[in-house]
Design an enzyme around this catalytic site. Sequence first.
Site, PDB file in Angstrom:
ATOM      1  N   ARG A  47      81.656 123.884 -64.205  1.00  0.00           N
ATOM      2  CA  ARG A  47      82.403 122.650 -63.941  1.00  0.00           C
ATOM      3  C   ARG A  47      81.475 121.529 -63.457  1.00  0.00           C
ATOM      4  NH1 ARG A  47      86.536 120.639 -59.785  1.00  0.00           N
ATOM      5  NH2 ARG A  47      88.105 119.554 -61.015  1.00  0.00           N
ATOM      6  N   MET A 103      90.243 114.400 -63.754  1.00  0.00           N
ATOM      7  CA  MET A 103      89.950 115.767 -64.174  1.00  0.00           C
ATOM      8  C   MET A 103      90.821 116.678 -63.305  1.00  0.00           C
ATOM      9  SD  MET A 103      86.132 117.287 -63.970  1.00  0.00           S
ATOM     10  CE  MET A 103      85.661 118.911 -64.514  1.00  0.00           C
ATOM     11  N   SER A 104      91.701 117.430 -63.920  1.00  0.00           N
ATOM     12  CA  SER A 104      92.659 118.243 -63.166  1.00  0.00           C
ATOM     13  C   SER A 104      91.966 119.266 -62.281  1.00  0.00           C
ATOM     14  CB  SER A 104      93.599 118.985 -64.121  1.00  0.00           C
ATOM     15  OG  SER A 104      94.411 118.087 -64.838  1.00  0.00           O
ATOM     16  N   GLN A 105      92.658 119.625 -61.204  1.00  0.00           N
ATOM     17  CA  GLN A 105      92.103 120.674 -60.346  1.00  0.00           C
ATOM     18  C   GLN A 105      92.065 121.991 -61.123  1.00  0.00           C
ATOM     19  OE1 GLN A 105      95.004 119.039 -59.844  1.00  0.00           O
ATOM     20  NE2 GLN A 105      96.419 120.244 -58.582  1.00  0.00           N
ATOM     21  N   PHE A 110     100.231 113.729 -63.543  1.00  0.00           N
ATOM     22  CA  PHE A 110      99.245 113.412 -64.573  1.00  0.00           C
ATOM     23  C   PHE A 110      99.263 111.913 -64.865  1.00  0.00           C
ATOM     24  CE2 PHE A 110      99.309 117.927 -65.444  1.00  0.00           C
ATOM     25  CZ  PHE A 110      98.072 118.196 -66.010  1.00  0.00           C
TER      26      PHE A 110
END
EC number: 2.1.1.77
Length: 217
Positions: free
Chosen positions: A37, A63-65, A206
């Site tokens: 990541r 950027m999503s967890q 989102f």
Amino acid sequence: MTDSEAERAERAAFILTLRGRGIRDVAVLRALELVPRALFVDPTLRRHAYEDVALPIACGQTMSQPSLVAAMTEALSLNAEHKVLEIGTGSGYQAAVLCHLASQVVTVDRYRSLVSEAQVRFRVLGLRNVAAFVGDGLLGLSTRGPYDRIMITAAGPELAPALVEQLKPGGILVAPMGDPREVQMLRRFEKGPEGVTATDLMPVRFVPLVPGVAATL
């Protein structure tokens, strides 16, 4: 401890965190373990790369967890023969994870700069089963379809008809649904002979799914 040893330790702790968040699919956990990541985050945010937090990226996107990346990936029920369409390339992290689980990954984003940066990261990682395109996410990419699975990483009030059309019979689509200004519901859609059925998974937040291609970025 060398840098590589330190990162391996970080990634091992990262996987334990995901297990603690309820992620049980061994293949999904392995895929997240294989994707660094740190390569996908802004260098100034490197210290947060393996924390379970969403991070800002270019073009006003996020950027999503990792726990959400994992949960959405689990919900797709992938196998090694599936072709996947991702709407919303972003940093490329989610697509890279999907590459370790699916046969082919096609990812589309409205921002040229994000697609270009993601393509570089895919090359660095030697990922040969992914193709990234600039395009209107609401239209999908019919020339590469149909798809066994579709993942949408931006929110809208309803499913785009073009995406439903590009999903194979028996296919699964995972997407956040609702007003982008409010908490949305992550839903898993299955395309059966009687039409599309939906299952609620969890509340999420989102960025909005915006039509068209960005003019300048």
